[in-house]
Scaffold this active site. Structure first.
Site, PDB file in Angstrom:
ATOM      1  N   GLU A   1       4.490  -5.029   8.727  1.00 43.94           N
ATOM      2  CA  GLU A   1       3.196  -4.998   8.035  1.00 43.94           C
ATOM      3  C   GLU A   1       2.793  -6.372   7.490  1.00 43.94           C
ATOM      4  OE1 GLU A   1       3.263  -0.272   6.764  1.00 43.94           O
ATOM      5  OE2 GLU A   1       3.598  -1.779   5.220  1.00 43.94           O
TER       6      GLU A   1
ATOM      7  N   HIS B   1      -1.292   5.300   9.495  1.00 40.64           N
ATOM      8  CA  HIS B   1       0.041   5.906   9.597  1.00 40.64           C
ATOM      9  C   HIS B   1      -0.056   7.331  10.131  1.00 40.64           C
ATOM     10  CE1 HIS B   1      -0.007   2.894   6.372  1.00 40.64           C
ATOM     11  NE2 HIS B   1       1.284   2.730   6.518  1.00 40.64           N
TER      12      HIS B   1
ATOM     13  N   HIS C   1      10.629  -3.473   4.077  1.00 40.93           N
ATOM     14  CA  HIS C   1      11.109  -2.099   3.912  1.00 40.93           C
ATOM     15  C   HIS C   1      11.468  -1.489   5.256  1.00 40.93           C
ATOM     16  CE1 HIS C   1       6.755  -1.539   4.524  1.00 40.93           C
ATOM     17  NE2 HIS C   1       6.832  -0.226   4.480  1.00 40.93           N
TER      18      HIS C   1
ATOM     19  N   HIS D   1       0.823  -1.222   0.000  1.00 42.11           N
ATOM     20  CA  HIS D   1       0.000   0.000   0.000  1.00 42.11           C
ATOM     21  C   HIS D   1       0.853   1.266   0.000  1.00 42.11           C
ATOM     22  CE1 HIS D   1      -0.229  -0.524   4.690  1.00 42.11           C
ATOM     23  NE2 HIS D   1       0.819   0.200   4.361  1.00 42.11           N
TER      24      HIS D   1
END
Lengths: 282, 115
Positions: free
Chosen positions: A240, A59, A193, A12
């Site tokens: 995630e 976030h 990441h 995403h």
């Protein structure tokens, strides 16, 4: 009873949304990434799901640290997107689905997942980018969405095994819902990441591919990881993966992997897309 | 989470860091709002003061020192909103943290797909 047609896992990354805003899908950097999506879109078109349950992480749009739930579910008729501060275009409101939301809430609490319930909730790129990827041009008005947020921002975070069990409890709740509606479940975010620190830019392709292998038929292999393991193996935002595990937890029975793709780098991330259909798919 | 060790180059954003970073993160959270961004740009010192940033946090903000902001309890999700004000994307921020130019950082990302 309601049916779960399958699960879709997708990254995403905000830059995906920005690229779509700017019409960059067929430019060299993006082409391979976006070309992976039409088969998944076609599957959705053929299956005609009524409801999408979307696991994502906020976030810092709806939830700041003053009140940050570990697990939260929306129970609203509509969800709005809003300015996140760094320039991704806002998308039109998303339709909600309150009846199934409340049914899931009842079942979760019955099974000792004491979840936070939000009757108003702004949804950020964690949810809107996948929605836009699946139904480009904001053509998602026909689908009703149940957003489910998992804390992936501040430790302690729910354990991978817990996220899987959480997804399973939600899957069980959906399958026990007396309705003939068809549901698709999304796990969003990841894969590896790391945005922060001297370790920024860390990506672990072998680990990402391992996760995409295991999630199909051996998700238990992934639930053995701790969040520390995930940070170490997949970077600080690699946690995630927990949303993918929640999605996978919601699926039951024999699965058919209809699509898998992986591109690196998309922004700072190893970007994965996977479609797992259940035997309830048409 | 059971913290079993340290990962080099990584700052675990946990409860104590969230306590330390609260004013800085709260300020950056306000950058979701266009008026917050405008007010910061109009007078940075005043804006930092309004949110009660520590001296360490104020200095890190003034120097645009991302690592120092992280060490002062900044969460990357909120610092990203600050980076947005400065017109920086996550590759620029990656370069700033690793001592690379943005192009070097992008090349580093690509290399990891070639392993």
């Amino acid at each position: 009873m309601a049916k779960i047609l399958g699960g879709i896992a997708t990254s995403h990354i905000p830059a995906i949304g920005v690229a779509m805003d700017k019409g960059l899908e067929q430019t060299p950097y993006w082409k391979n990434f976006f070309d992976a999506y039409p088969p998944v879109r076609e599957w959705l078109y053929e299956q005609e799901p009524d409801i999408a349950v979307i696991f994502y992480n906020d976030h810092g749009l709806e939830f700041f640290h003053d009140r940050k739930p570990t697990f939260a579910i929306g129970a609203a008729a509509q969800y709005e997107n809003a300015d996140e501060g760094w320039g991704i275009a806002e998308i039109p409101p998303v339709r909600g689905e309150t009846e199934l939301s409340w049914h899931i809430v009842n079942q979760l609490v019955e099974h000792e997942f004491d979840i936070t319930v939000c009757q108003e909730m702004k949804v950020d790129h964690g949810l809107t980018v996948p929605l836009t990827l699946m139904w480009p041009g904001h053509k998602y008005g026909h689908i009703r969405v149940i957003p489910i947020a998992i804390n992936c921002e501040r430790h302690p975070m729910p354990k991978p095994s817990r996220c899987f069990d959480f997804g399973k409890a939600i899957g069980d709740a959906i399958r026990a819902y007396s309705s003939d509606q068809k549901v698709v479940v999304f796990g969003t975010g990841g894969l590896s990441h790391q945005l922060d620190g001297q370790r920024a830019g860390f990506i672990n392709k072998p680990f990402d591919l391992y996760c995409m292998d295991k999630i199909v038929n051996e998700p238990e292999a992934l639930t053995k990881f701790t969040n520390f393991d995930l940070v170490e193996q997949a970077g600080s935002q690699g946690v995630e993966l927990n949303m993918w595990l929640a999605m996978r937890g919601a699926l039951q029975g024999k699965l058919t992997e209809l699509h898998r793709s992986y591109h690196l780098p998309i922004s700072n991330t190893g970007a994965g897309l996977q479609l797992l259909a259940t035997s309830d798919a048409v | 989470m059971s913290q079993v060790g340290h990962i080099p180059g990584n700052i675990m954003f946990d409860g104590p860091m969230a306590t330390k970073g609260y004013p800085l993160n709260k300020m950056c959270y306000s950058f979701n709002n266009a008026n917050g961004r405008k007010a910061f740009l109009a007078n940075e010192d005043d804006y930092c003061e309004r949110f009660g940033l520590s001296l360490e946090q104020k200095q890190a903000v003034k120097k645009r020192d991302v690592i120092a902001m992280l060490e002062a309890g900044g969460s990357i999700y909120y610092l990203a909103k600050f980076a947005g004000i400065l017109g920086l994307n996550v590759q620029d921020v990656g370069g700033l943290q690793t001592g690379m130019t943005t192009d070097e950082f992008k090349a580093f990302l690509v290399q990891q797909g070639e392993k």
